[in-house]
Design a protein around this motif. Structure first.
Motif, PDB file in Angstrom:
ATOM      1  N   GLU A  55      52.855  36.861  45.713  1.00  0.00           N
ATOM      2  CA  GLU A  55      53.029  38.252  46.095  1.00  0.00           C
ATOM      3  C   GLU A  55      53.198  39.005  44.775  1.00  0.00           C
ATOM      4  OE1 GLU A  55      55.663  41.004  49.094  1.00  0.00           O
ATOM      5  OE2 GLU A  55      55.335  38.886  49.566  1.00  0.00           O
ATOM      6  N   ILE A  56      52.075  39.503  44.249  1.00  0.00           N
ATOM      7  CA  ILE A  56      52.022  40.024  42.889  1.00  0.00           C
ATOM      8  C   ILE A  56      51.665  41.512  42.895  1.00  0.00           C
ATOM      9  CG2 ILE A  56      50.898  39.809  40.647  1.00  0.00           C
ATOM     10  CD1 ILE A  56      50.282  36.850  41.466  1.00  0.00           C
ATOM     11  N   PRO A  57      52.597  42.375  42.513  1.00  0.00           N
ATOM     12  CA  PRO A  57      52.292  43.801  42.420  1.00  0.00           C
ATOM     13  C   PRO A  57      51.545  44.098  41.123  1.00  0.00           C
ATOM     14  CG  PRO A  57      54.579  43.407  41.827  1.00  0.00           C
ATOM     15  CD  PRO A  57      53.999  42.075  42.224  1.00  0.00           C
ATOM     16  N   TRP A  58      50.603  45.059  41.196  1.00  0.00           N
ATOM     17  CA  TRP A  58      49.795  45.366  40.018  1.00  0.00           C
ATOM     18  C   TRP A  58      49.141  46.725  40.197  1.00  0.00           C
ATOM     19  CZ3 TRP A  58      49.750  43.535  35.360  1.00  0.00           C
ATOM     20  CH2 TRP A  58      48.649  43.673  34.520  1.00  0.00           C
ATOM     21  N   THR A  59      48.873  47.398  39.114  1.00  0.00           N
ATOM     22  CA  THR A  59      48.024  48.583  39.117  1.00  0.00           C
ATOM     23  C   THR A  59      46.829  48.263  38.230  1.00  0.00           C
ATOM     24  OG1 THR A  59      49.904  50.081  39.410  1.00  0.00           O
ATOM     25  CG2 THR A  59      47.860  51.044  38.564  1.00  0.00           C
ATOM     26  N   LEU A  60      45.631  48.331  38.798  1.00  0.00           N
ATOM     27  CA  LEU A  60      44.426  47.945  38.069  1.00  0.00           C
ATOM     28  C   LEU A  60      44.144  48.882  36.910  1.00  0.00           C
ATOM     29  CD1 LEU A  60      41.964  46.952  40.925  1.00  0.00           C
ATOM     30  CD2 LEU A  60      43.427  45.485  39.549  1.00  0.00           C
ATOM     31  N   LYS A  61      43.736  48.288  35.795  1.00  0.00           N
ATOM     32  CA  LYS A  61      43.338  49.025  34.601  1.00  0.00           C
ATOM     33  C   LYS A  61      41.860  48.769  34.318  1.00  0.00           C
ATOM     34  CE  LYS A  61      48.009  48.474  32.988  1.00  0.00           C
ATOM     35  NZ  LYS A  61      48.928  47.826  32.084  1.00  0.00           N
ATOM     36  N   TYR A  62      41.116  48.415  35.369  1.00  0.00           N
ATOM     37  CA  TYR A  62      39.717  48.028  35.294  1.00  0.00           C
ATOM     38  C   TYR A  62      39.153  48.045  36.711  1.00  0.00           C
ATOM     39  CZ  TYR A  62      42.680  44.015  36.223  1.00  0.00           C
ATOM     40  OH  TYR A  62      43.669  43.210  36.715  1.00  0.00           O
ATOM     41  N   ASP A  63      37.838  48.028  36.838  1.00  0.00           N
ATOM     42  CA  ASP A  63      37.191  47.799  38.129  1.00  0.00           C
ATOM     43  C   ASP A  63      37.178  46.294  38.361  1.00  0.00           C
ATOM     44  OD1 ASP A  63      36.585  50.509  38.548  1.00  0.00           O
ATOM     45  OD2 ASP A  63      34.626  50.340  37.598  1.00  0.00           O
ATOM     46  N   GLU A  64      37.367  45.877  39.621  1.00  0.00           N
ATOM     47  CA  GLU A  64      37.452  44.436  39.910  1.00  0.00           C
ATOM     48  C   GLU A  64      36.708  44.084  41.189  1.00  0.00           C
ATOM     49  OE1 GLU A  64      40.821  40.988  39.883  1.00  0.00           O
ATOM     50  OE2 GLU A  64      41.429  42.896  40.773  1.00  0.00           O
ATOM     51  N   VAL A  65      36.009  42.963  41.144  1.00  0.00           N
ATOM     52  CA  VAL A  65      35.428  42.340  42.327  1.00  0.00           C
ATOM     53  C   VAL A  65      36.030  40.947  42.427  1.00  0.00           C
ATOM     54  CG1 VAL A  65      33.331  41.444  43.411  1.00  0.00           C
ATOM     55  CG2 VAL A  65      33.262  43.605  42.182  1.00  0.00           C
ATOM     56  N   ILE A  66      36.495  40.598  43.622  1.00  0.00           N
ATOM     57  CA  ILE A  66      37.086  39.282  43.871  1.00  0.00           C
ATOM     58  C   ILE A  66      36.267  38.582  44.941  1.00  0.00           C
ATOM     59  CG2 ILE A  66      39.117  38.028  44.703  1.00  0.00           C
ATOM     60  CD1 ILE A  66      40.772  40.523  43.848  1.00  0.00           C
ATOM     61  N   LEU A  67      35.894  37.345  44.693  1.00  0.00           N
ATOM     62  CA  LEU A  67      35.235  36.490  45.678  1.00  0.00           C
ATOM     63  C   LEU A  67      36.216  35.381  46.037  1.00  0.00           C
ATOM     64  CD1 LEU A  67      32.810  35.336  47.290  1.00  0.00           C
ATOM     65  CD2 LEU A  67      32.145  34.152  45.186  1.00  0.00           C
ATOM     66  N   VAL A  68      36.561  35.275  47.310  1.00  0.00           N
ATOM     67  CA  VAL A  68      37.449  34.216  47.767  1.00  0.00           C
ATOM     68  C   VAL A  68      36.613  32.943  47.933  1.00  0.00           C
ATOM     69  CG1 VAL A  68      39.009  33.439  49.585  1.00  0.00           C
ATOM     70  CG2 VAL A  68      38.955  35.862  48.939  1.00  0.00           C
ATOM     71  N   LEU A  69      36.983  31.900  47.223  1.00  0.00           N
ATOM     72  CA  LEU A  69      36.283  30.616  47.321  1.00  0.00           C
ATOM     73  C   LEU A  69      36.938  29.705  48.353  1.00  0.00           C
ATOM     74  CD1 LEU A  69      35.712  30.009  43.512  1.00  0.00           C
ATOM     75  CD2 LEU A  69      34.061  30.880  45.192  1.00  0.00           C
ATOM     76  N   GLU A  70      38.277  29.684  48.346  1.00  0.00           N
ATOM     77  CA  GLU A  70      39.051  28.862  49.288  1.00  0.00           C
ATOM     78  C   GLU A  70      40.281  29.648  49.714  1.00  0.00           C
ATOM     79  OE1 GLU A  70      40.218  25.381  47.113  1.00  0.00           O
ATOM     80  OE2 GLU A  70      38.174  24.637  46.916  1.00  0.00           O
ATOM     81  N   GLY A  71      40.725  29.420  50.931  1.00  0.00           N
ATOM     82  CA  GLY A  71      41.942  30.056  51.417  1.00  0.00           C
ATOM     83  C   GLY A  71      41.702  31.487  51.869  1.00  0.00           C
ATOM     84  N   HIS A  72      42.773  32.268  51.855  1.00  0.00           N
ATOM     85  CA  HIS A  72      42.719  33.664  52.290  1.00  0.00           C
ATOM     86  C   HIS A  72      43.514  34.528  51.318  1.00  0.00           C
ATOM     87  CE1 HIS A  72      41.471  31.638  55.957  1.00  0.00           C
ATOM     88  NE2 HIS A  72      40.848  32.765  56.229  1.00  0.00           N
TER      89      HIS A  72
END
Length: 119
Positions: free
Chosen positions: A57-74
């Motif tokens: 459970e990680i709070p963050w404010t992005l400093k970049y554009d991001e794309v995430i692909l889930v490989l395993e899990g949710h």
């Protein structure tokens, strides 16, 4: 631009089986990453890598554009606009400036960020 004068590394294959995961920032007990591009002087403007999240459970404010692909899990990404939920082979797009919380019980992700030198 920081990367203009750096020669780019040659094309290569990064096998997941060869990935070297290391704790990520102050959340190292929840997130371990293996960087593919964007740091270490490879000349790439695009940052990419694998991340393993466990009981995260990680709070963050992005400093970049991001794309995430889930490989395993949710993965759940909590934002001010609501929760984004993704399972295996789903992608999440997140624009620069997004305030969020990454939430995952056990997930393996691939990420791509731009710019890689956000810090």
């Amino acid at each position: 631009m920081k990367n203009e004068n750096i020669a780019k590394a040659p094309a290569r294959v990064q096998r997941l089986s060869d990935a070297n995961f290391a704790p990520r920032f102050e959340y190292g007990h929840m997130a371990k990453a293996s960087v593919i591009t964007g740091t270490g002087g490879d000349g790439a403007k695009l940052g990419s890598g694998y991340v393993r999240l466990r009981n995260a459970e990680i709070p963050w404010t992005l400093k970049y554009d991001e794309v995430i692909l889930v490989l395993e899990g949710h993965l759940t990404v909590r934002t001010g606009m609501g929760d984004l939920q993704a399972g295996p082979m789903d992608c999440i797009w997140l624009p620069n400036g997004t305030e969020l919380i990454y939430v995952a019980e056990d997930a393996l992700l691939f990420y791509a960020i731009e710019p890689a030198d956000w810090a």
